[in-house]
Structures are given as C-alpha cells and as structure tokens.
Design a protein around this motif. Sequence first.
Motif, short mmCIF file in Angstrom:
data_model
loop_
_atom_site.label_atom_id
_atom_site.label_comp_id
_atom_site.label_asym_id
_atom_site.label_seq_id
_atom_site.Cartn_x
_atom_site.Cartn_y
_atom_site.Cartn_z
N THR A 188 0.28 6.16 -18.43
CA THR A 188 1.33 6.81 -19.20
C THR A 188 1.99 7.84 -18.28
N GLU A 189 3.16 8.26 -18.66
CA GLU A 189 3.87 9.25 -17.86
C GLU A 189 3.09 10.57 -17.82
N GLU A 190 2.47 10.92 -18.95
CA GLU A 190 1.76 12.19 -19.05
C GLU A 190 0.40 12.17 -18.33
N GLN A 191 -0.25 11.03 -18.30
CA GLN A 191 -1.61 10.97 -17.77
C GLN A 191 -1.72 10.45 -16.35
N THR A 192 -0.58 10.20 -15.71
CA THR A 192 -0.62 9.78 -14.32
C THR A 192 0.28 10.71 -13.49
N THR A 193 -0.04 10.75 -12.23
CA THR A 193 0.79 11.51 -11.28
C THR A 193 1.43 10.50 -10.33
N ALA A 194 2.32 10.95 -9.49
CA ALA A 194 2.93 10.06 -8.51
C ALA A 194 1.86 9.44 -7.63
N SER A 195 0.87 10.21 -7.24
CA SER A 195 -0.21 9.71 -6.39
C SER A 195 -1.04 8.64 -7.09
N SER A 196 -1.37 8.88 -8.33
CA SER A 196 -2.19 7.90 -9.04
C SER A 196 -1.39 6.61 -9.31
N ARG A 197 -0.09 6.74 -9.53
CA ARG A 197 0.74 5.55 -9.71
C ARG A 197 0.84 4.75 -8.41
N ILE A 198 0.88 5.44 -7.29
CA ILE A 198 0.89 4.75 -5.99
C ILE A 198 -0.43 4.00 -5.80
#
Length: 119
Positions: A17-27
């Motif tokens: 989710t947008e709230e529970q992830t950061t740019a790093s975790s999405r990468i």
Amino acid sequence: LYTDAIEWKVFECIKLTEEQTTASSRIFIKITFQELCEQMGLEALHKRLQEETLMEFFSGLFPKENLKNTRFAINFFTSIGLGALTVEMRDFLQNAPKLLLQQQLAAMAQEVGEGDEVE
C-alpha cells in the motif's frame, strides 16, 4: 523462491500500500518480482501466485480490502512491467461497485430482519 528453496510464505509480511511501503521497499519488491519473472516466466509466475494453497501469503501484495489499495497495487505492478499479474485485481475492481451494493443490501436486509425480531 523459484526453486522453492525459500518458502513463498515470506511474502506474507508484505503489505503493498502507499502508506505501508517506502520507495526503498517498493524497489525491493520490484527487483524480487522481476527476477522471479525472469527465472520462471510470466505465465508460470502468475500460475504460482494463483495457487490456492499459497494465495493467503500474497493477500498483502494483491490487496482487495479497499479499492484505494487495489488500485495502488495494480498501478505498481503495471509500472514495473508485470501488469499481467493483476488480471484478478482488475476484475475485482471492475466488479467492486456491484459487490459493494450487494453487501450493503445484505446488511440492510439483516438490519430489517433483526428489527422484526425485537418487536
């Protein structure tokens, strides 16, 4: 993962989710899924993600609890070139207004039924 050396349940802790992830975790998620796709092939990966025994572990990656999170996950996988993995979420999103209406009608009917019992 693609050799089953690590269990697929490791994905259980990811909530995309947008709230529970950061740019790093999405990468991290992006690289992981692109590697899986490269090693397994898109069709085999999609089949694995649809296995009944494993689906519970992927519920955070392919959320259906609210429409905002569903859209976010669809957009994420589409943006990394893996939109084919989101077919079921797209169907869910398309049918969501119908499902929500049915749920609301069922809840109203239950409330009416409970009101009759009180009298």
